[in-house]
Design an enzyme around this catalytic site. Structure first.
Site, PDB file in Angstrom:
ATOM      1  N   SER A 160      28.321 -23.608  -9.005  1.00  0.00           N
ATOM      2  CA  SER A 160      28.006 -22.786  -7.838  1.00  0.00           C
ATOM      3  C   SER A 160      29.101 -22.975  -6.782  1.00  0.00           C
ATOM      4  CB  SER A 160      26.617 -23.140  -7.316  1.00  0.00           C
ATOM      5  OG  SER A 160      26.155 -22.167  -6.409  1.00  0.00           O
ATOM      6  N   ASP A 214      22.732 -14.428 -13.984  1.00  0.00           N
ATOM      7  CA  ASP A 214      23.064 -15.010 -12.684  1.00  0.00           C
ATOM      8  C   ASP A 214      23.348 -13.866 -11.721  1.00  0.00           C
ATOM      9  OD1 ASP A 214      23.957 -16.335 -10.474  1.00  0.00           O
ATOM     10  OD2 ASP A 214      25.515 -17.479 -11.490  1.00  0.00           O
ATOM     11  N   HIS A 216      21.504 -18.747 -12.919  1.00  0.00           N
ATOM     12  CA  HIS A 216      22.458 -19.645 -12.257  1.00  0.00           C
ATOM     13  C   HIS A 216      22.401 -21.041 -12.870  1.00  0.00           C
ATOM     14  CE1 HIS A 216      25.280 -20.027  -9.002  1.00  0.00           C
ATOM     15  NE2 HIS A 216      24.599 -20.954  -8.364  1.00  0.00           N
TER      16      HIS A 216
END
Length: 721
Positions: A560, A643, A675
């Site tokens: 991320s 995602d 994600h």
């Protein structure tokens, strides 16, 4: 309960075994321990995945709080939730329904004879998050949440009519969120009553379920994707329900604003916000996210948290206590405290509050008076590890469930005035997969960062010998407002990486949470600035001070925001210090940030909209031509199709550039993951590829015959060269 055989779950400490990806994934995963009213036993669930059967099994057990022994309560995997009604009586959710496909059932039974229970209610859809309260008459009032149609009826996916077209049409945002596309259905809290029968007759559902949320247009509770039972509460007398909802009048993709609503359990009135823009008690200027409503023991007060900023998801949470029926401004409690608590419970006498908060790389418990002034400093009474749940026992102590970097389940008792009293159970003393792990596997240090001292964890490999040298793994966390904490993770577990033959260093640079709001806030419009400086200084500290770390053969990995930072490092001088990089779901192209779903996030992080503050978005652009020309370190790129926070095009763009620049690289994709990678079979491949990649380039593959290899993965590699 004496008819059951209690099993000891204590084991003698032994030499630590390397934690492999298979062991990490298949180790039993236990829930919070929920004590019965007598405080003698606690119930908890366990689930475990097997790579032999490729299935997950689950069961419920009782934990003796005096001896630490356990016994199986039921092996029925359809039992999804349990609520204590008395010392022996249990209300539970059966996740199947014999009469209604896609529905669930409520059952009443005894812990001492679990299999002899009876069905009290058949519910027309899937529900979870059960909370219950016994009334003076003996009736049971309960709440749970499920999906709702706009007209307020419960949505049952199995009975819903399938549309003839797959088209989706939107006139407003959100369009999609996290890993799902929005539809006309939404989450809602439903209430119901189990009526106590006469004589030997048991409980049965009285009337129909009532939707407490749908009468408020555009309200939703719990709020997805992470909302759950902590988004609402049922008063101890069963009369009132409080729930959180995003502000119905504001665009959900642009604001974090949410309110706490209050509604009678019987839905005789429409829910009203206690801290909305027109509520008489709303504190001035407080417009951010509200969370975690909890009623006091006598039901006359409601504690909750709220942030100030209406576009900042990582603003500091402040505790408030609302008196039901009051029109006075809702007072804050310890409002100046420089921490951001996220859970709260009242002591049985209603005078004190216990809150859980991130603090210095841990999640700790603190106590404070319910009427504390803003300058009050709450007192911590737990230390290592991260607390995930806590319940009061009859002696006013707390039964605490938590984890640490060396155990995925730790149960103990604690008191505000005494700290930890008694250790009851820990997974590292129970499970062969975690055998021998312990506090000696980790340490921590502080170093001078960009503008303040920065914290970092150190995680050691199996049979660590400080006279030897181990290659460095540099872990970079996501968020960016997040942290590496002394808690267990099944996704990014530093011990599993260390046991390949590395020392893992996991710093908490600028932007991290739990070290004061100033550090958290300082990352705004500064993504590649102070945090990057902190990471450089951390690497230099390790290089100069940790003699047992081999920085010449180090690697770095992150997800991320951590993936963004890996991408940023690839085009920076620090990138040349590593033999390999792993970038999971990181943003790469600055202009692509407008494709995210939670627009408030990017607009707050970069001080404006995509068109008004374009230079801010591009200031920290890993895809800038001058940075791409520096790309050289072998890189594994991981990105999944579902995602929607950072769409898969980001990973594909990065991989395209790496390939065209001739940088050794590989792209790993999961079409069914978001994600995060959570499917056990996918998680195994993820670990094999990530660890195999770094092992190949760090030299560990040659020095450790047991190290994971890229060839361990059975998935074929597509290569047209």
């Amino acid at each position: 309960m004496g008819a059951f055989r209690w099993l000891s779950i204590a084991a003698a400490a032994s030499t630590a075994l390397a934690l492999t990806p298979e062991q990490l994934i298949t180790a039993p995963r236990r829930s919070e321990a929920i004590p019965d009213p007598s405080g003698k036993v606690a119930v908890f669930s366990t689930s475990q995945y097997s790579f032999e059967t490729h299935k997950r099994t689950s069961w419920w057990s009782l934990l003796d709080l005096k001896t630490g022994q356990t016994k199986v309560l039921t092996n029925d995997s359809s039992v999804s939730e349990i609520v204590w009604l008395s010392d022996d009586s249990i209300l539970y959710v059966n996740s199947t329904n014999a009469d209604i496909p896609g529905g669930v059932e409520l059952w009443v039974t005894q812990a001492s004879s679990f299999a002899k229970g009876y069905k009290a209610a058949s519910l027309p859809a899937s529900f979870s998050g059960l909370k219950a309260a016994k009334t003076k008459s003996g009736d049971i009032r309960f709440v749970a949440y499920g999906q709702s149609y706009p007209n307020g009826t419960a949505y049952n996916e199995e009975l819903a009519t399938a549309p003839l077209s797959s088209a989706r049409i939107y006139d407003s945002i959100y369009v999609r969120h996290w890993d799902y596309w929005l539809s006309t259905t939404f989450n809602a809290v439903f209430s119901g009553t189990l009526k106590k029968g006469h004589g030997k007759n048991g409980y049965s559902l009285d009337g129909e379920l009532k939707n407490l949320v749908s009468p408020v247009k555009n309200a939703e509770s719990p709020y997805p994707p992470f909302g759950g039972a902590s988004d609402y509460d049922l008063s101890p007398d069963g009369k009132w329900v409080a729930f959180k909802s995003k502000a119905p009048e504001l665009p959900k993709a642009n604001f974090t604003t949410s309110y706490i609503y209050l509604v009678p359990h019987d839905a005789s009135e429409t829910a009203r916000p206690i801290n909305g823009p027109d509520s008489p008690g709303t504190p001035k200027g407080i417009k951010g996210d509200s969370s975690s409503p909890v009623f006091s023991p006598n039901g006359d007060k409601l504690a909750y948290f709220q942030m100030r900023d209406e576009t900042y998801e990582s603003d500091r949470r402040v505790l408030y206590v609302y008196s039901l029926g009051s029109k006075k401004t809702i007072p804050s409690v310890a409002g100046d405290w420089d921490r951001s608590p996220d859970s709260v419970k009242w002591t049985p006498d209603g005078k004190t509050l216990i809150v859980g908060s991130e603090d210095l790389g841990r999640t700790r418990l603190f106590s404070l008076p319910a009427n504390a002034k803003d300058d009050y400093k709450p007192k911590n009474f737990t230390d290592g590890g991260s607390v995930s749940a806590y319940y009061f026992l009859p002696d006013s102590s707390l039964l605490v469930t938590g984890s640490a970097l060396w155990t995925n389940w730790n149960v103990y008792t604690a008191k505000p005035e005494k700290g930890v009293i008694k250790k009851i159970a820990s997974a590292n003393e129970i499970d062969p997969e975690l055998k021998g792990l312990g506090p000696s596997d980790i340490s921590e240090f502080y170093f001078q960062g960009n503008f303040t001292d920065i914290h970092a964890w150190v995680i050691y490999p199996e049979n660590f010998d400080k006279s030897k040298k181990y290659p460095l793994i540099f872990f970079i966390h996501g968020g960016p407002q997040g942290n590496w904490a002394d808690g267990w993770s099944t996704r990014w577990n530093p011990k599993a990486w260390a046991d390949q033959g590395y020392v893992v260093v996991a710093p908490n640079p600028t932007g991290s949470t739990g070290f004061g709001q100033a550090l958290t806030d300082a990352i705004q419009n500064n993504w590649g600035g102070a945090p990057y400086d902190d990471l450089v200084k951390c690497w230099e500290y390790v290089h100069e001070n940790l003699d047992y770390v081999d920085t010449d053969h180090g690697v770095a990995a992150g997800a991320s925001y951590g993936g963004f930072m890996i991408n940023w490092i690839q085009g920076s001088p620090l990138g040349r210090k590593f033999k390999a990089l792993v970038s999971h779901d990181g943003t790469f192209v600055a202009d692509a940030k407008v494709s995210t779903e939670e627009l408030w996030f990017m607009q707050r992080e970069f001080n404006g909209t995509f068109w008004d503050a374009r230079d801010n978005y591009r200031r920290w652009d890993p895809s800038a031509p001058e940075r791409i020309l520096q790309f050289a370190t072998p890189m594994l790129v991981i990105h999944s199709d579902k995602d929607y926070r950072l769409p898969v095009a980001e990973g594909l763009s990065l991989f395209n550039v790496l390939q065209e620049r001739g940088v050794p690289s590989r792209f790993l994709n999961f079409p069914d993951e978001n994600h995060w990678v959570v499917n056990p079979e996918n998680s195994l491949v993820w670990h094999q590829q990530a660890l195999g990649w770094i092992n190949k380039y760090s030299g560990v593959e040659k020095s450790n015959p047991n190290a994971v290899s890229l060839e361990d993965t059975v998935v074929p590699v597509v290569n047209y060269n």
